[in-house]
Structure formats: C-alpha cells, structure tokens
Write a protein that holds these residues in place. Structure first.
Motif, PDB file in Angstrom:
ATOM      1  N   ASP A 197      40.448  28.515   9.725  1.00 39.43           N
ATOM      2  CA  ASP A 197      40.307  28.216   8.308  1.00 39.43           C
ATOM      3  C   ASP A 197      38.691  28.753   7.975  1.00 39.43           C
ATOM      4  O   ASP A 197      38.621  29.294   6.861  1.00 39.43           O
ATOM      5  N   ARG A 201      37.554  31.451   5.537  1.00 44.56           N
ATOM      6  CA  ARG A 201      36.706  31.353   4.385  1.00 44.56           C
ATOM      7  C   ARG A 201      35.414  32.345   4.318  1.00 44.56           C
ATOM      8  O   ARG A 201      35.042  33.041   3.412  1.00 44.56           O
ATOM      9  N   PRO A 328      41.731  32.984   1.755  1.00 42.33           N
ATOM     10  CA  PRO A 328      42.243  32.115   3.145  1.00 42.33           C
ATOM     11  C   PRO A 328      43.645  31.447   2.848  1.00 42.33           C
ATOM     12  O   PRO A 328      44.320  31.428   3.688  1.00 42.33           O
TER      13      PRO A 328
END
Length: 451
Positions: A197, A201, A328
């Motif tokens: 993640d 991002r 994301p």
C-alpha cells in the motif's frame, strides 16, 4: 521595477520554500516542513565553472525557488519574464537586462528568446564563469535560437519533480551515486519494510511539489487537471500554432497508457485519430514542455539485432497515474487490467527516480534502454564517461524469476566486464544476489539511506 522585483523574489522564495521543498509528515503522505533540493550544491559548483547555466524542467517543480535562493545568497534580483510587464521591458531592450552584475538571473527566459542573442554578444566579450543563470519550462534544445546561439557556452541542469529522497529529507548519497562511484550493489542490500500500500501511495503521488501539498483525493485531482490545462493552454500554444488543441489531451492520455513501452508513432496516431506527421509534431510539443520524455535506444553499435526505437515515459508518475485513473484503492482491487497499467506506472516511476539521482551527478552520464529484436530488454541503462555500464531492470511484482534476467544476460554477453553493475528493482522485501552477481533490491533502496 528591479527594486519591486527584489521584494517579489523574497516573498516568492519564502512562500515557495514551503510549497516546493518538504518532508512527508501528514498521515496521507502530503508534504510538510522543509528540505533542501539535492541540485542546490550542484548548481553552486557549476556556477564556479560555467559562464551560463540553464535550469530546465516542468512548471512548478522549483526552478524559481532555486533562482530565488541564489538571488538571496548573492544579493541579486531575478528578472521574471513570466510577468507580462517585465517581459515587455526585456523584449524592448534585452541588452540592458543581460549587462547587469554577475550572475544575471532570468526566470522563464523562453518567453523572450531574443535574450539568448544578447547573452551571446556578452559572452563573446567575456567568458568568465558565473555570468548567467537562466530558468525555463521549455526544453532548451527546442527553442529556435538555442541550437546555434549558446552552443558550447551553456551547461544545462535538469530540475525534475521531487525525488523520494528529497520528499523524505533523507541524508547521504543515494543508491545511483554509489553505483556510479563503482560500489558493489550488494553493499546496498537491506531488507525492506515498505508495504504494498505504501508503494502504491508513493508511486501514484509522483513528485510534483504543489500536488504533494494537497491531500489525496479530489483536491489533488483538481490540481492535476488544472496543471495540464495550464501547460497545454499556455506553454504548448506559445511554442506552436496548434490547429487541433483538443487533440493534445487525448494524445497525452494515449502516451500515458503506453508509458514504459517502445514509442510507435504510427500506432499512437491511429489510436488518437491523427495523421502520423501531426502525431509526431504534437508529441514533440508535449516533450518540449516536459510532460513526456523519450528514453533513447542504447547500445545500437552492439549489433544489428539491437533495436533503435526509443521508449516513452511520462516525466511524472503522479501525472501518469491521474491520466490513467490509477489510485491506491483501485490498485488494491487486484483487477488484472489495472495491475498491467500499474506495472507500466512502476517502471516509469523507478526510471524517473534513477534519472533524478543521475541528474545530481557531477559527471556526464548517458542514459537509454536496451532491447534486442527478440524482445530481450533492460529497462534502463546508465553509461559513465569511462564506458562502464549500470543496468536496471524494474519489476512491479514481489518475486523475481530467472526469466526476468533474460535482458541482463543478453546485455552482459555483449558487454563483458564493461557491465559494472546489474540491478533488479522489485516490490518484494528481501535483498539478495542472483546469478552472475545481479543484485535484486527492493524498490525502496532508491530512497533508503545507503550504508
């Protein structure tokens, strides 16, 4: 007018320092605080060696801030040709404005190309270092007068979107500098703690400073939309009379979808619905204003089976992600088509990070991609002035298979000992040595402080 500009420079510098430089501080990864541009010491060194320097890069990446910092430290003013009144005065008498005390600092000089002839006349009389620093949002090589006016007398420094090391405020030399210094990539091996993640991002955020100061979501999305409209409506239109202005955003979207791939203008033209010649001309305009960049084919002298077509990349991964609608959250769905686009985005992001670090290197570095006619390829190749080569292969996945090293093996077979280092960057956690000394490193090695 100059005293008023001096006040403007100080005000702009104080404001832009908060918006251009920074470190990640907010929970959503937006910029807070201050951090120094890695290019600042490079600029200071070049100013002692070169008579004229051009800071070239996209709008809003911090060129004006670098000029403002230089103006503040030297007690100079910045001649801002983005201001209509200043531009008119400079156009009326360029010789007067370039005859000031050294260094003469000129922002957005491309609005008044006649300045280059006036600077040439000055340099014909005096070639001592540190006379001029120009900043512009149009590639120097695309300006009509540039090819002949200051050739051999100007040093061009690329000011690119913020690198992750600048965003984080990391100290020490970055990975690419260690490799260019001849260090073994194995020395850079550390286990990564960056999550999937977090990678998504960072990669979708890119490095445009003003965008990074906005929170993720609609506010940042509005900025990207307004930014692209500004660049197309002001900078592209100023460069050329574009008959089909509405085709430019469409062309840029098609190029974004093909970022990280070999540039086939005929296929791009067909996808957009343009003549091939028009697509080529418009692509050059997008390149001139730093929305895209061509990564040339490298190693064409190594054999007839080496491909000669360039790759295309968006200059900023955040702009590319916005154009493709990649977020994301969307990446986390694991939709196959989304992951394919994300793979190209990861390559563009990583190539951009390596090129940023290479732009801070004080020696000449040739860059390109390597590809054979049988599709053996290496995503990015750096060549030092001594002929030694560093190869980068980039993978969006968390595993590296033997098949992923096909391109590096093909390049090694042609170069032998000239291949000083080979690195595979991927989003897995482990760092290890693969066959024949190829280093497999987590992608975050590009911004993790090196030992």
């Amino acid at each position: 007018m100059q005293s008023r500009k001096k006040i403007l420079v100080v005000t702009e510098n104080n404001t832009c320092n908060r918006g251009i430089h920074g470190i990640i501080g907010a929970m959503d990864g937006s910029l807070t605080g201050l951090a120094r541009r890695r290019l600042s010491p490079v600029l200071a060194r070049r100013l002692r060696e070169e008579p004229a320097i051009v800071l070239n890069g996209p709008r809003t990446v911090g060129k004006s801030t670098l000029l403002g910092e230089l103006a503040g430290s030297l007690g100079r003013v910045v001649i801002d040709c983005d201001d209509p009144a200043t531009r008119a005065a400079v156009r009326n008498d360029p010789g007067r404005f370039v005859a000031g005390p050294d260094p003469v600092l000129i922002d957005e000089y491309q609005h008044v190309p006649e300045l280059l002839d006036a600077i040439k006349a000055e340099l014909n009389q005096d070639l001592r270092p540190g006379r001029y620093v120009l900043a512009g949002s149009t590639r120097y090589s695309t300006l009509p007068q540039a090819g002949q006016t200051l050739t051999g007398r100007v040093d061009i420094l690329d000011v690119l979107p913020l690198a992750q090391t600048e965003i984080d405020g990391s100290a020490g030399d970055p990975l690419v500098h260690h490799l260019l210094d001849g260090a073994d990539p194995v020395d850079a091996m550390t286990r990564s703690m960056t999550t999937r993640d977090e990678y998504a991002r960072r990669i979708t955020s890119g490095g445009m400073p003003v965008a990074l100061r906005r929170p993720l979501g609609r506010s940042r999305s509005r900025w990207f939309a307004n930014y692209l409209n500004l660049v197309v409506d002001r900078d592209v239109i100023e460069l050329s009379r574009v008959r089909q202005r509405e085709m430019l955003p469409r062309l840029l979207s098609v190029l974004a979808a093909r970022s990280g791939q070999v540039l086939n203008i005929a296929a791009v033209a067909e996808a957009v619905g343009m003549e091939k010649s028009s697509a080529e001309n418009y692509t050059r305009l997008l390149e001139a204003v730093f929305l895209i960049q061509r990564l040339p084919a490298w190693g064409t002298t190594l054999g007839s089976r080496v491909a000669r077509m360039p790759k295309v990349h968006l200059v900023d991964a955040g702009v590319m992600a916005w154009l493709l609608g990649l977020t994301p959250e969307k990446i986390a769905t694991n939709d196959p088509s989304t992951l394919t686009e994300y793979g190209h985005l990861v390559e563009t992001f990583a190539v951009g990070e390596v090129l940023k670090q290479a732009s801070w290197w004080d020696g000449p570095v040739a860059v390109g991609h390597f590809r054979t006619s049988t599709a053996e390829e290496v995503d990015l190749v750096l060549e030092r002035d001594d002929g030694s080569v560093i190869a980068f292969e980039i993978k969006a996945g968390t595993r590296v298979d033997v098949a992923d090293l096909t391109g590096i093996r093909a390049l090694r077979s042609r170069l032998g000992t000239r291949l000083a280092a080979a690195v595979v960057l991927y989003t897995g956690h482990l760092a290890y040595a693969h066959e024949e000394g190829t280093a497999v490193l987590p992608l975050d090695a590009l911004w993790t402080p090196q030992p």
